[in-house]
Scaffold this motif. Structure first.
Motif, PDB file in Angstrom:
ATOM      1  N   VAL A   1     -28.414 -67.589   3.105  1.00 13.11           N
ATOM      2  CA  VAL A   1     -27.953 -68.104   1.811  1.00 13.11           C
ATOM      3  C   VAL A   1     -26.718 -67.323   1.386  1.00 13.11           C
ATOM      4  O   VAL A   1     -26.499 -66.186   1.842  1.00 13.11           O
ATOM      5  N   PRO A   2     -25.875 -67.893   0.503  1.00 15.44           N
ATOM      6  CA  PRO A   2     -24.707 -67.154   0.020  1.00 15.44           C
ATOM      7  C   PRO A   2     -25.110 -65.825  -0.609  1.00 15.44           C
ATOM      8  O   PRO A   2     -26.132 -65.741  -1.304  1.00 15.44           O
ATOM      9  N   GLY A   3     -24.311 -64.792  -0.376  1.00 11.58           N
ATOM     10  CA  GLY A   3     -24.655 -63.459  -0.846  1.00 11.58           C
ATOM     11  C   GLY A   3     -24.877 -63.375  -2.337  1.00 11.58           C
ATOM     12  O   GLY A   3     -25.812 -62.724  -2.804  1.00 11.58           O
ATOM     13  N   GLN A   4     -24.019 -64.046  -3.129  1.00 10.97           N
ATOM     14  CA  GLN A   4     -24.174 -63.988  -4.575  1.00 10.97           C
ATOM     15  C   GLN A   4     -25.488 -64.624  -5.019  1.00 10.97           C
ATOM     16  O   GLN A   4     -26.169 -64.100  -5.906  1.00 10.97           O
ATOM     17  N   LEU A   5     -25.866 -65.737  -4.402  1.00  9.87           N
ATOM     18  CA  LEU A   5     -27.129 -66.389  -4.747  1.00  9.87           C
ATOM     19  C   LEU A   5     -28.311 -65.508  -4.348  1.00  9.87           C
ATOM     20  O   LEU A   5     -29.310 -65.433  -5.070  1.00  9.87           O
ATOM     21  N   TYR A   6     -28.203 -64.840  -3.223  1.00 10.91           N
ATOM     22  CA  TYR A   6     -29.260 -63.938  -2.780  1.00 10.91           C
ATOM     23  C   TYR A   6     -29.477 -62.826  -3.806  1.00 10.91           C
ATOM     24  O   TYR A   6     -30.619 -62.513  -4.188  1.00 10.91           O
ATOM     25  N   VAL A   7     -28.390 -62.213  -4.264  1.00  8.77           N
ATOM     26  CA  VAL A   7     -28.494 -61.123  -5.230  1.00  8.77           C
ATOM     27  C   VAL A   7     -29.059 -61.635  -6.553  1.00  8.77           C
ATOM     28  O   VAL A   7     -29.945 -61.003  -7.150  1.00  8.77           O
ATOM     29  N   ILE A   8     -28.570 -62.765  -7.019  1.00 12.40           N
ATOM     30  CA  ILE A   8     -29.012 -63.292  -8.307  1.00 12.40           C
ATOM     31  C   ILE A   8     -30.516 -63.568  -8.301  1.00 12.40           C
ATOM     32  O   ILE A   8     -31.220 -63.271  -9.277  1.00 12.40           O
ATOM     33  N   THR A   9     -31.028 -64.115  -7.201  1.00 14.03           N
ATOM     34  CA  THR A   9     -32.459 -64.413  -7.143  1.00 14.03           C
ATOM     35  C   THR A   9     -33.298 -63.159  -6.936  1.00 14.03           C
ATOM     36  O   THR A   9     -34.532 -63.226  -7.010  1.00 14.03           O
ATOM     37  N   GLY A  10     -32.660 -62.020  -6.692  1.00 14.50           N
ATOM     38  CA  GLY A  10     -33.380 -60.750  -6.628  1.00 14.50           C
ATOM     39  C   GLY A  10     -33.345 -59.975  -7.936  1.00 14.50           C
ATOM     40  O   GLY A  10     -34.035 -58.960  -8.073  1.00 14.50           O
ATOM     41  N   LEU A  11     -32.579 -60.467  -8.911  1.00 11.30           N
ATOM     42  CA  LEU A  11     -32.437 -59.747 -10.175  1.00 11.30           C
ATOM     43  C   LEU A  11     -33.744 -59.554 -10.939  1.00 11.30           C
ATOM     44  O   LEU A  11     -33.869 -58.573 -11.675  1.00 11.30           O
ATOM     45  N   PRO A  12     -34.741 -60.466 -10.830  1.00 12.56           N
ATOM     46  CA  PRO A  12     -36.004 -60.178 -11.528  1.00 12.56           C
ATOM     47  C   PRO A  12     -36.594 -58.814 -11.185  1.00 12.56           C
ATOM     48  O   PRO A  12     -37.221 -58.183 -12.036  1.00 12.56           O
ATOM     49  N   GLY A  13     -36.368 -58.324  -9.970  1.00 20.44           N
ATOM     50  CA  GLY A  13     -36.843 -56.987  -9.624  1.00 20.44           C
ATOM     51  C   GLY A  13     -36.158 -55.911 -10.449  1.00 20.44           C
ATOM     52  O   GLY A  13     -36.793 -54.960 -10.926  1.00 20.44           O
ATOM     53  N   LEU A  14     -34.851 -56.044 -10.630  1.00 21.86           N
ATOM     54  CA  LEU A  14     -34.100 -55.100 -11.455  1.00 21.86           C
ATOM     55  C   LEU A  14     -34.530 -55.206 -12.912  1.00 21.86           C
ATOM     56  O   LEU A  14     -34.664 -54.197 -13.617  1.00 21.86           O
ATOM     57  N   MET A  15     -34.762 -56.425 -13.366  1.00 23.76           N
ATOM     58  CA  MET A  15     -35.184 -56.634 -14.757  1.00 23.76           C
ATOM     59  C   MET A  15     -36.558 -56.039 -15.028  1.00 23.76           C
ATOM     60  O   MET A  15     -36.814 -55.544 -16.127  1.00 23.76           O
ATOM     61  N   LEU A  16     -37.442 -56.088 -14.041  1.00 21.84           N
ATOM     62  CA  LEU A  16     -38.751 -55.452 -14.212  1.00 21.84           C
ATOM     63  C   LEU A  16     -38.597 -53.958 -14.448  1.00 21.84           C
ATOM     64  O   LEU A  16     -39.358 -53.355 -15.215  1.00 21.84           O
ATOM     65  N   GLY A  17     -37.612 -53.357 -13.788  1.00 21.92           N
ATOM     66  CA  GLY A  17     -37.383 -51.928 -13.980  1.00 21.92           C
ATOM     67  C   GLY A  17     -36.947 -51.598 -15.396  1.00 21.92           C
ATOM     68  O   GLY A  17     -37.435 -50.637 -16.001  1.00 21.92           O
TER      69      GLY A  17
END
Length: 266
Positions: free
Chosen positions: A52-68
């Motif tokens: 998948v495009p890198g930006q989309l990959y990072v964006i869909t991983g942001l919930p992990g950062l938000m949990l922190g």
């Protein structure tokens, strides 16, 4: 049971009102994860990550950062400050049960987390061409597991935090683990073998894998982004769900052992 639920809802409403009045907390909890996600996504621009495009990959991983930030940091600060101000002691002496008090705090953070995930969905659909989430029930399960893990860990960390002033320092170790170990900006398989194995059991890793799989409809738990049908997404997510449930159990034991209702002395 019904009384506990009502008390939890009331406490969650109070928490959200207090958060809305605290501009510093609003920036740290709501905006800082989004800003960091924007920076990370720009670094990944023009790349393909697990199909998948890198930006989309990072964006869909942001919930992990938000949990922190929205859950762990916020709740450690809240629990520590309220313990030292005797608020937790007074609450426990009144009608709400301990479950209602802790549940109310988690319910408030769930509302904040849901708002942030909604912003991520809009971001993905509007600017990254990501489309709508492919599997909302699985995505919701991942969010609930993440709230439970990080909320209980926050209760445990608050118990060993001397006061509100040192809470900002106490949260840094786990926050760094979340930012560096979870597959937010890249898969764990891209890390050196020993670090990759450790990253697989970071508390937020299974949550990110579940939610990314559910959002994009691809297997980000095992096979590197292979497209999956609805039922196959659930099957692929089972290992991550198992690890997340194990973390819920460990976090609950730590919270029960370490959480304090009375102020720390000395």
């Amino acid at each position: 049971m019904r009384t506990d639920v009502l008390h939890a809802v009331r406490l969650a409403r109070v928490d959200l009102k207090l958060l809305g009045r605290n501009q510093t907390a609003m920036v740290n909890v709501l905006l800082l994860p989004l800003l960091m996600g924007w920076l990370f996504s720009n670094v990944a621009a023009g790349r393909q990550i697990e199909g998948v495009p890198g930006q989309l990959y990072v964006i869909t991983g942001l919930p992990g950062l938000m949990l922190g930030f929205a859950v762990f940091v916020n709740m450690v600060n809240t629990f520590t400050a309220r313990r030292e101000e005797l608020v937790l002691k007074r609450l426990r002496a009144s009608q709400p049960s301990p479950a209602a008090i802790l549940g109310g705090a988690m319910l408030g953070t769930l509302a904040v987390f849901a708002l942030q995930v909604g912003l991520v969905v809009v971001w993905s659909m509007r600017w990254q061409g990501g489309g709508a989430p492919a599997n909302l029930p699985l995505m919701l399960l991942g969010a609930l597991l993440g709230i439970a893990i990080m909320g209980l860990l926050a209760a445990a960390f608050a118990g060993i935090t001397p006061n509100a002033e040192t809470a900002q320092v106490a949260v840094l170790p786990l926050l760094l683990v979340v930012m560096l170990g979870a597959p937010i900006i890249g898969p764990t398989t891209a890390m050196p073998a020993p670090l990759g194995l450790l990253a697989e059991v970071v508390p937020v890793t299974p949550v990110v894998e579940i939610m990314r799989t559910a959002y994009l409809g691809r297997d980000f738990v095992g096979s590197g982004g292979e497209p999956l049908g609805m039922a196959a997404q659930w099957v692929a997510a089972l290992p991550a769900i198992g690890i997340a449930l194990a973390w819920v159990g460990v976090s609950a034991l730590l919270a029960r052992w370490l959480f304090r209702w009375d102020p720390r002395r000395g």
